[in-house]
Scaffold this active site. Structure first.
Site, PDB file in Angstrom:
ATOM      1  N   ALA A  58       0.823  -1.210   0.000  1.00  0.00           N
ATOM      2  CA  ALA A  58       0.000   0.000   0.000  1.00  0.00           C
ATOM      3  C   ALA A  58       0.855   1.257   0.000  1.00  0.00           C
ATOM      4  CB  ALA A  58      -0.937  -0.012   1.209  1.00  0.00           C
ATOM      5  N   GLY A  59       1.892   1.267  -0.844  1.00  0.00           N
ATOM      6  CA  GLY A  59       2.636   2.494  -1.063  1.00  0.00           C
ATOM      7  C   GLY A  59       1.827   3.440  -1.934  1.00  0.00           C
ATOM      8  N   TRP A  61       2.027   4.413  -5.215  1.00  0.00           N
ATOM      9  CA  TRP A  61       1.610   3.944  -6.540  1.00  0.00           C
ATOM     10  C   TRP A  61       0.682   2.742  -6.416  1.00  0.00           C
ATOM     11  CZ3 TRP A  61      -0.356   4.660 -10.720  1.00  0.00           C
ATOM     12  CH2 TRP A  61      -0.058   4.081 -11.951  1.00  0.00           C
ATOM     13  N   LYS A 205       9.928  -0.897  -9.221  1.00  0.00           N
ATOM     14  CA  LYS A 205      11.062  -0.394  -9.995  1.00  0.00           C
ATOM     15  C   LYS A 205      12.324  -0.567  -9.160  1.00  0.00           C
ATOM     16  CE  LYS A 205       8.395   3.001 -12.625  1.00  0.00           C
ATOM     17  NZ  LYS A 205       8.224   4.405 -13.004  1.00  0.00           N
ATOM     18  N   ALA A 244       2.357   9.360  -8.868  1.00  0.00           N
ATOM     19  CA  ALA A 244       1.116   8.727  -8.430  1.00  0.00           C
ATOM     20  C   ALA A 244       0.013   9.732  -8.119  1.00  0.00           C
ATOM     21  CB  ALA A 244       1.393   7.845  -7.205  1.00  0.00           C
ATOM     22  N   LYS A 294      16.759   4.689 -13.680  1.00  0.00           N
ATOM     23  CA  LYS A 294      16.539   6.137 -13.576  1.00  0.00           C
ATOM     24  C   LYS A 294      16.478   6.593 -12.125  1.00  0.00           C
ATOM     25  CE  LYS A 294      11.979   5.690 -12.521  1.00  0.00           C
ATOM     26  NZ  LYS A 294      11.222   6.274 -11.393  1.00  0.00           N
ATOM     27  N   ARG A 356      10.322  10.871  -5.637  1.00  0.00           N
ATOM     28  CA  ARG A 356      10.794  10.767  -4.247  1.00  0.00           C
ATOM     29  C   ARG A 356      12.304  10.548  -4.169  1.00  0.00           C
ATOM     30  NH1 ARG A 356       7.857   5.288  -2.358  1.00  0.00           N
ATOM     31  NH2 ARG A 356       6.303   6.097  -3.773  1.00  0.00           N
ATOM     32  N   GLN A 384      13.775   3.500  -3.561  1.00  0.00           N
ATOM     33  CA  GLN A 384      14.313   2.317  -4.236  1.00  0.00           C
ATOM     34  C   GLN A 384      15.622   2.587  -4.966  1.00  0.00           C
ATOM     35  OE1 GLN A 384      11.492  -0.715  -5.670  1.00  0.00           O
ATOM     36  NE2 GLN A 384       9.981   0.919  -5.704  1.00  0.00           N
TER      37      GLN A 384
END
Length: 555
Positions: A58-59, A61, A205, A244, A294, A356, A384
């Site tokens: 439940a992040g 995105w 990602k 998002a 990226k 982020r 990430q």
């Protein structure tokens, strides 16, 4: 905005304050119910049998993705259900509860919705410190802990993993790549007696570096397939230049869903909305890796922006250097890197602007965060890019991947030709440098002109298919017919490389340090021969002299 909205009934306010219309159409002309029925038919659902979709994680995105589906199809309650799983017990701290209360009272639509649901009082009590809220509790009311400022529609939340996944038709992986393998290993226990496989859509990602036998990249879709036994043809990756919160606020956006032809076109059509265009693409792993790459350079971009007081000139210099490094890396990963230029640069651009990872780099450079706090940040979730920096650098530092340095004329690890990646690794992973030292990667007079790095990548044979494990994926599809190739490989004692340039596609496989060029997509004059017999067109490296194997037939 692409698409239009047609209606033969007056629209009604949806529960999140937006206008929801059951007859909304995409640019293809299909209504939401027609798209839903088409996917239900594709999945073999009978009348009265719900199409069940569950989001795992439940992040920001993952929550927005579930909310988009709820907004689009939630009114068809006899045909469709979407739920989201998150771990229970995560408390909302006092400062977040106070901010959440301010957000609620600044949005009349949200305030009215909570009052109507008899849910407003608990937020008043939390604001006063008389009650503790939990992340799964507020998510049911439409508040994602990593995106408090953007209220969503109410969501059905499940905290029991087995209950969430055991009968799901489509599973959406909204977990960070660092958590994907562990959670899906748990999920696999609940699917042991399941008949048939679900469709899995991964939003993650990030990558892992597998250095045990031979250096290779492991992506979230590969982690999922390995953990669950779900065939890769049932696993898709969705990615694109998206923020998002902006997608949920119906800013125009697009994305690509990548994977097997078996599912990608029907899923792309189902996900497509007037403000969210979804294309489909066959190149699953490479797009997935680019989504992780990226994030690496976005962290550096944030550092540069903060250290130079948002200097447009300095940021453009950094952009030139980081894109040249990314182009160089894509030449290691794929034989046709130009196909990735648009998606990679678009995703990089939006991440550098508002992602982020760029925010994290800025906070580090300003001293408001320390690398010691780790990569899970309150109110932002998992950064990430941090784990991706470690994975890409350690992978590209392996001597077995060495390339010829164009100026020094000696073999070097690819990471040595990526000074920004190297410096980020020393700042965030080894902790040998400070965030301010990122500027030295731009100011060093010995740094290669970005144009020269791109030309070097384009003019040299840097392609390393083993990095994406292309050989293993090819062999898994043709295992029974290719056993003689494996037997032959075991007897090779020196490295063999792909040699014939006329062939449209080459597969580079490595086994115990030996490389073989094989041809899964072959010239028409070989039609009917492959894949039962594999042709090897290779040049054997023998030190001072070369021995050529031409059209060697194994059969």
């Amino acid at each position: 905005m692409v698409g239009n909205v047609e209606s033969n009934q007056s629209p009604s306010p949806h529960s999140n304050g937006s206008i929801q219309n059951s007859n909304s159409t995409t640019s293809t002309g299909a209504t939401a119910e027609e798209r839903l029925d088409e996917l239900r038919l594709r999945l073999g659902k009978s009348n009265g049998d719900l199409l069940k979709i569950v989001g795992i994680g439940a992040g920001a995105w993952g929550s927005v993705f579930a909310a988009l589906l709820q907004d689009a199809y939630g009114q068809f309650r006899d045909k469709f259900q979407v739920r989201i799983w998150r771990r229970p017990g995560r408390m909302v701290d006092r400062s977040t509860a106070e901010h959440l209360f301010e957000v609620i009272n600044s949005r009349e639509d949200v305030l009215r919705r909570l009052i109507r649901r008899c849910a407003y009082l608990k937020y008043v009590e939390a604001r006063l410190g008389d009650r503790v809220l939990y992340a799964d509790e507020i998510l049911r009311d439409g508040f994602c802990l990593n995106m408090i400022d953007t209220p969503l529609c109410p969501l059905k939340v499940v905290t029991n993993l087995q209950e969430a996944v055991w009968d799901a038709d489509i599973v959406v992986n909204g977990l960070p790549s660092t958590e994907t393998r562990e959670v899906f290993e748990d999920i696999s226990r609940y699917w042991k007696e399941r008949i048939g496989f679900p469709v899995i859509i991964s939003l993650a990602k990030g990558i892992e570096a597998d250095l045990d036998v031979e250096p290779r990249i492991v992506t979230p879709t590969q982690m999922i397939s390995s953990a669950t036994g779900v065939p890769i043809e049932n696993i898709l990756y969705l990615g694109g230049p998206n923020i998002a919160s902006e997608i949920y606020n119906k800013e125009y956006a697009n994305a690509r869903i990548c994977g097997s032809i078996k599912w990608r076109k029907s899923i792309a059509k189902f996900l497509r909305q007037p403000h969210f265009i979804v294309w489909d693409n066959s190149d699953l792993v490479t797009h997935e890796v680019m989504g992780g790459l990226k994030n690496v350079y976005a962290i550096g971009a944030g550092m540069v922006a903060a250290l130079t007081n948002e200097s447009a000139t300095s940021k453009s210099v950094y952009f030139a250097h980081c894109t040249s490094e990314m182009i160089f890396i894509t030449h290691l990963l794929t034989e046709q890197p130009e196909k990735l230029a648009g998606p990679l640069l678009a995703d990089t651009y939006v991440t550098l602007l508002k992602g982020r990872n760029a925010w994290y780099g800025q906070m580090l450079a300003k001293g408001e965060l320390s690398p010691d706090v780790g990569d899970s940040i309150k109110g932002k979730g998992m950064i990430q890019g941090v784990s991706a920096i470690g994975a890409f650098y350690e992978l590209l530092s392996q001597p077995s991947l060495s390339v010829l340095h164009p100026e020094e004329n000696k073999p070097v690890a690819p990471a040595e030709l990526c000074p920004i990646l190297k410096r980020l690794y020393k700042i965030l992973i080894k902790r040998e440098l400070y965030p301010k030292d990122i500027l030295q990667a731009l100011r060093d007079e010995t740094v290669t002109d970005p144009r020269e790095r791109i030309e070097m990548a384009q003019s040299h044979a840097f392609y390393r298919p083993s990095l994406l494990d292309i050989y293993q994926r090819f062999m898994s599809r043709n295992n029974k017919r290719c056993k003689h190739v494996l037997i032959f490989i075991r007897h090779l004692t020196r490295q063999i490389i792909s040699y014939e340039k006329d062939l449209p596609t080459r597969i580079w496989c490595k086994c115990g340090g030996f490389g073989v060029g094989t041809v899964p997509h072959y010239p028409t004059h070989l039609s009917g021969v492959l894949p039962t017999r594999i042709y090897l067109i290779a040049r054997k490296q023998l030190g001072q002299g070369d021995s050529v194997l031409n059209n060697t037939e194994l059969g």
